[in-house]
Design a protein around this motif. Sequence first.
Motif, short mmCIF file in Angstrom:
data_model
loop_
_atom_site.label_atom_id
_atom_site.label_comp_id
_atom_site.label_asym_id
_atom_site.label_seq_id
_atom_site.Cartn_x
_atom_site.Cartn_y
_atom_site.Cartn_z
N ILE A 214 31.00 0.47 -63.06
CA ILE A 214 32.14 1.16 -62.25
C ILE A 214 31.51 1.39 -60.96
O ILE A 214 32.22 1.25 -59.80
CB ILE A 214 32.74 2.49 -63.03
N LEU A 215 30.29 2.16 -60.94
CA LEU A 215 29.80 2.68 -59.81
C LEU A 215 29.15 1.65 -58.86
O LEU A 215 29.16 1.79 -57.50
CB LEU A 215 28.65 3.59 -60.16
N ASN A 216 29.14 0.47 -59.42
CA ASN A 216 28.80 -0.65 -58.42
C ASN A 216 29.61 -1.49 -57.92
O ASN A 216 29.42 -2.53 -57.21
CB ASN A 216 27.26 -1.53 -59.20
N GLY A 217 31.06 -1.34 -58.45
CA GLY A 217 32.00 -2.01 -57.94
C GLY A 217 32.36 -3.28 -58.86
O GLY A 217 33.42 -3.82 -58.54
N ASN A 218 31.73 -3.58 -59.81
CA ASN A 218 32.04 -4.38 -60.67
C ASN A 218 33.13 -4.44 -61.44
O ASN A 218 34.03 -5.44 -61.92
CB ASN A 218 30.86 -5.07 -61.57
N CYS A 219 33.45 -3.09 -61.92
CA CYS A 219 34.61 -2.79 -62.81
C CYS A 219 35.56 -1.61 -62.14
O CYS A 219 34.79 -0.69 -61.69
CB CYS A 219 33.92 -2.49 -64.01
N ALA A 220 36.89 -1.76 -62.08
CA ALA A 220 37.32 -0.93 -61.44
C ALA A 220 37.67 0.23 -62.55
O ALA A 220 38.08 0.05 -63.44
CB ALA A 220 38.78 -1.29 -60.96
N PRO A 221 37.58 1.59 -62.23
CA PRO A 221 37.93 2.61 -63.16
C PRO A 221 39.48 2.71 -63.49
O PRO A 221 40.48 2.02 -62.61
CB PRO A 221 37.48 3.90 -62.53
#
Length: 345
Positions: free
Chosen positions: A293-300
């Motif tokens: 989530i923090l690196n942008g691969n997965c949206a919260p």
Amino acid sequence: MSAGILRALVQLFAIIAGGNRSTGREIVAVFLRQQLNKEMVNLYLAMFDEYAEKHHSSAKQGKEHTEKRTSLNSVKVLRICDRINEELAQKEKLFVLLRLLEFVHAFSGQHQQESEFVDIVAEACNIEPSDIQNLQTFIRATEDNLPAHPDFLIAAGTEETIPGVSLIHCEGLRSKLICLRIENENLFFIRLLGKDELLLNGQSIAVNRAYVLSPGSSIRGPRTSTLFYSDILHKFIRTFGDIKIVFRAENISYLWPHNKKQAIHQLNIIEESGSIIGIMGGSGAGKSTLLNILNGNCAPTYGKVTINGYEIHEERAKFEGVLGYVSIDDMQVEELTDFQNLFIN
């Protein structure tokens, strides 16, 4: 400290000590006791005596030939520097020069000749003039004479301000702690200018003695707050950096798409440039999910992650080349070279 550094230092100490052999031996003994056990101290002191005897005997044979003797010693120093250049990295050369400056400074009646030998070492080891000047300032600094220079940082117990001097607060510190940053080598030196009882990584810090502050180090005292390497690095970056980066996660939560179970509960994070953060937890606690989530691969599912106010999931094009991520998964492709594998990752 490596044997190569010690051997080079002992030889240079012996040449610089010259006729002040007994005083020089005492200073060398104190230095060695802080580095080695008793057996090794005696070994290197014997080495110092041997080198000093050769130097001293040649000095007695030709007192009327001062210039010739100085030239001869300069040649000896250059030969030692050749070995230093072969064996030591640039960081270690800076450490050698620092110890030499300490040694020369310890002599109350130092002569121009000793300073010239230090200049020869600095030039032969390709040390930048600005670094030489900073090291000299670092060794000569006192509580009443603090350097006002961007490469220096002073830790103090009070929230006082000193014109031109960069300060970092350390609760309970009664004296001053000076830190020098050699930017090109990302190297930090510290000296205690006072009588506080401080420990560097569990080892006692002697007054007016220079130490290397390595990544992960901590400075502690019975009456002071802990000063971490990251605190000092962060202060340098905040004070002298061009751009401050603020990484923020606001009220982020995450539900698994397939079963809607909550993987990440509401979480807030805010950090600025220069920090090293560890995320710890047991297997299945959600560390990898959080990192994705923090690196942008997965949206919260809820909340947002921003860098300097820009949302990384909504404005991905703005973060090309800004975020880096190396996973624990083995992603090596056997048909590619090491460079190509790293480039893909």
